[in-house]
Scaffold this active site. Structure first.
Site, PDB file in Angstrom:
ATOM      1  CD  GLU B  69      46.823  38.382  43.171  1.00 36.36           C
ATOM      2  OE1 GLU B  69      47.885  38.303  43.834  1.00 36.36           O
ATOM      3  OE2 GLU B  69      46.078  39.376  43.222  1.00 36.36           O
ATOM      4  CG  HIS B 138      45.861  48.299  37.794  1.00 37.65           C
ATOM      5  ND1 HIS B 138      47.175  48.381  38.188  1.00 37.65           N
ATOM      6  CD2 HIS B 138      45.145  48.038  38.924  1.00 37.65           C
ATOM      7  CE1 HIS B 138      47.245  48.200  39.488  1.00 37.65           C
ATOM      8  NE2 HIS B 138      46.031  47.985  39.963  1.00 37.65           N
TER       9      HIS B 138
END
Ligand code: TPP
Ligand code: MG
Lengths: 426, 333
Positions: B69, B138
């Protein structure tokens, strides 16, 4: 010459880069794995310095221990006959020399400004490393781009930014290259393809890949140079960038300016490596090279090879250049003689100073003499002094500037149907 | 007005399709738009938002990235400096943190530090919600974090219509815009015109009109608030106005304040955590700009202040739901 944009153009190179490479670009991994390249060191040159022996970090070296490569015999004339140097005219050689002198005198003047309390914060000077910027950046041409870390003044002068705009930025003035909003670590000049000036160690390395990505995406045959320090090689973002650069076959040249230290931590206390830092590229199947960054001719030769690989084949390179800084990490580094010996600094200064080495070469070539040396030096000092005076007399940015340049939208009213509030200053 | 609007070719499509249409239309409109992210191309998107795009537009426009990322978002930022318009998908916004430096340092500050010489026209999009039974790592809702950075724009669409219109504007915007979607909404259907349209950033929408209480919300909390409003009206004779912020930064203060001045009661509902949350900012706004209009303190309902719990029934309690909204609303009178 002083004050003038500095970029040596080499028309011959234009011919060379028009070697066709696939113009229908397939950038994703879905395009298939790239051609496997020689995983070995790619340079075809004999090394002018022998890289340090394999170090898998079994012991911690003390500050007094010297980097081994400085103990090797060095051929100061290496690469004099390389095509990139042979084609230099006398004037171009003097320009390169002058650029290094200008960088040094600029930095010395900046240090003085800091000591006078005119410059605040951090000030990372480039003294000792001039040959890296002066050896590499003038090789940029056409759509080539570059980006660097916070030790960014040398590169700024090398792309042709004026001492005045740079000094004014250090002084926090409105006439600075970033209007006084960036400071020492954050110079920018996109018109000169200089994309910063980045204060976070390693933070610019994905951006460098991005510049190359944009070039490739647009089908432009050019490359991006991305400079980083020997400490930055241990950042995760850098490793992600290396993987991306090779995976997407990006025309980027990562140049590690290895000055031996990241702040007070020597290379051996911060990195495990085999032979040298650039060899890590092998893990990414990437071309790499290692060279003596003190020698301007050598820098030019190695950087050019890497740039050609990028421009012609759209492939990245990790190039490590050994260099050295004489002063502290930043001006506020009171310990700069404690994590290394005074003798180390002195010996490198006396044997490998990039300006001195190149000066001697040019004297030998008959292009410089004592008078000319003095003249160039005097002009550089004068230019730096004038830059400091200009900075000193320049106004600070007006208060309204605090909230401009944050959003394009707010700076361009009416051009956008944006309706909400984006500043919250109550 | 309403007639012609319904007369335009409305059809019901799912939120994910609305986002996909926006991406496809912008790919076709501007050759500099490129979709990048993990699994966006050949796999068709972890949540099928980009389904079919790679097949249609190919390797150049829809690009699979490795799981890096920081690397690929930073690369997108770098490319955007040269005029590319990357639309980066984060599989979850919960993964933004490994790219934090790129997302909040480089993207947010380069324009400023360059004295306005450089723009970062990047979009980062992806789901940013809890409530899917996947545990804390998450389930982050970082809209308040991003909105804290001058230089960034933050958008949280709640309906397919908004998702499409805001996404298209975000892609055309010259500043970094982070579009926070919601996996629980991807399947939700709603009316979306056939014709092209965009929605300006910084424009809230009154999603339901009312006279007694203003509920301000963003993201999926808007839908919970609308449900609660129905029940409050039917069972408690309370007329509730629901204001959907849509965009958190830029922020449409006027729509919020106008509504509160009318109803004299304000409740903020959000699925993010309360501490330093969006609701804190909005209640500050209301008390400072509409204090004299208030008949009760500004109320606020956020996720219960703890990391997101895994256990399904408790997770449902942790997030604001219509029952809890009703409870808080009734407590204001
Ligand atoms: C992410 C991050 N960590 C730490 C710092 C503080 N810091 C600034 S420069 C530096 C040393 C970096 O050394 P190197 O990469 O070798 O570059 P050099 O200063 O030698 O040019 C450190 C630790 C920072 N700016 N960013
Ligand atoms: Mg270093």
């Amino acid at each position: 010459m002083p004050g003038m944009p500095f970029r040596i153009q080499h028309p011959t190179l234009y011919k060379r880069i028009v070697v066709s490479h696939n113009s229908v670009l397939c950038l994703g991994p879905s395009a298939g794995v790239g051609p496997s390249i020689d995983r070995k060191r790619v340079s075809s040159f004999a090394p002018s310095i022998v890289s340090p022996k394999s170090k898998t970090k079994s012991k911690k070296s003390s500050a007094s221990e010297e980097p081994e490569d400085f103990q090797e015999d060095i051929d100061l004339k290496a690469f004099q006959d390389h095509r990139v140097n042979k084609r230099l005219t006398a004037e171009e050689k003097l320009d390169l020399y002058t650029l290094m002198v200008r960088i040094r005198r600029f930095e010395e003047r900046a240090v003085r400004g800091y000591q006078q309390g005119k410059i605040g914060g951090f000030l990372h000077d480039y003294i000792g490393q001039e040959s890296v910027a002066a050896g590499s950046i003038p090789l940029m041409e056409g759509e080539d781009q570059m980006i660097t870390a916070y030790r960014d003044h040398g590169q700024a002068l090398a792309v042709g930014m004026s001492m005045k705009e740079c000094m004014a930025e250090l002084y926090g003035r409105h006439t600075g290259c970033s209007k006084g909003k960036g400071g020492s670590m954050h110079f920018f000049a996109p018109d000169k393809h200089y994309w910063g000036g980045h204060g976070i160690v390693g933070g610019q390395t994905p951006l460098g890949a991005g510049l190359a990505y944009a070039l490739k995406y647009r089908g432009i045959k050019a490359c991006a140079l991305c400079f980083l320090g020997d400490g930055a090689v241990n950042q995760g973002a850098f490793h992600e960038s290396l993987n991306l650069a090779q995976l997407f076959e990006l025309p980027v040249v990562y140049i590690i300016e290895n000055n031996g230290y990241s702040m007070g931590t020597s290379q051996d206390r911060s990195s495990t490596y085999v032979d040298c830092l650039a060899k890590r590229a092998e893990g990414y199947n990437m071309a790499w090279d290692y060279g003596n960054g003190h020698l301007l001719y050598e820098v030019r030769a190695r950087v050019l090879e890497a740039m050609e690989r990028a421009r012609k084949k759209s492939l990245p390179t990790l190039l490590e250049l050994k260099t050295y800084r004489y002063r502290g990490h930043s001006i506020a580094d009171a310990n700069f003689e404690k994590y290394r010996t005074k003798e180390e600094i002195k010996r490198i200064r006396e044997t490998l100073d990039p300006i001195m080495v190149f000066q001697n070469l040019l004297i030998e070539e008959g292009l410089l003499d004592e008078d000319k040396v003095k003249e160039i030096d005097k002009a550089a000092r004068q230019e730096a002094l004038e830059a400091a005076e200009f900075a000193d007399q320049s106004p600070y940015p007006p208060e309204e500037e605090i909230v401009t340049d944050v959003y394009w939208t707010t700076d361009n009213p009416g051009k956008h149907d944006n309706q909400g509030r984006i500043f919250f200053n109550d | 007005m309403a007639e012609t609007e319904t007369a335009t070719n409305m059809r019901e499509i799912a939120y994910r399709e609305a986002v996909r249409e926006a991406l496809a239309e912008e790919i076709e409109r501007d050759e500099n738009v490129v979709i990048m992210g993990e699994e966006v191309a050949q796999y068709n998107g972890a949540y099928k938002v980009t389904e079919g795009l790679w097949k249609k537009y190919g390797d150049k426009r829809v690009v699979d990235t490795p799981i890096s990322e920081a690397g690929f978002i930073g690369m997108g930022i770098g490319a955007s400096m040269l005029g590319i318009r990357p639309v980066m998908e984060l599989m979850f916004f919960s993964f933004a943190y490994v790219a934090w430096d790129q997302i909040v340092n480089n993207a947010a500050t380069i324009r400023y530090m360059s004295g306005g010489l450089i723009n970062i026209p990047i979009v980062i999009r992806g789901p940013a919600n809890a409530g899917t039974n996947v545990g804390s790592t998450h389930s982050h809702t970082p809209e308040n974090l991003f909105a804290n950075f001058p230089g960034l724009k933050v958008v949280c669409p709640a309906t397919p219509y908004d998702a499409k219109g805001l996404m298209k504007t975000a892609i055309r915007d010259n500043d970094p815009v982070y579009v926070l979607e919601n996996t629980l909404l991807y399947g939700l259907k709603g009316p979306v015109p056939e014709e092209e349209y965009t929605i300006p950033l910084g424009l809230a929408e009154v999603k339901r009109e009312g006279t007694d209480l203003t509920i301000v919300a963003h993201g999926r909390a808007v839908l919970s608030s609308l449900k609660a409003a129905e029940i409050l009206e039917a069972e408690h004779e309370l007329s509730v106005e629901v204001v959907d912020l849509r965009s958190i930064r830029p922020l449409d203060e006027e729509t919020i304040l106008n509504s509160v001045r009318k109803t004299n009661h304000a409740l903020y509902v959000e699925e993010t955590k309360p501490f330093c949350g969006v609701g804190a900012q909005i209640s500050h706004l209301i008390q400072s700009q509409a204090f004299d209009y208030l008949d009760a303190p500004v109320a606020r309902l956020s996720a219960i202040d703890a990391p997101a719990i895994y256990s399904d029934p408790l997770e449902k309690i942790q997030l604001p739901n219509p029952q809890r909204i009703i409870q808080v609303a009734l407590g204001m009178f």
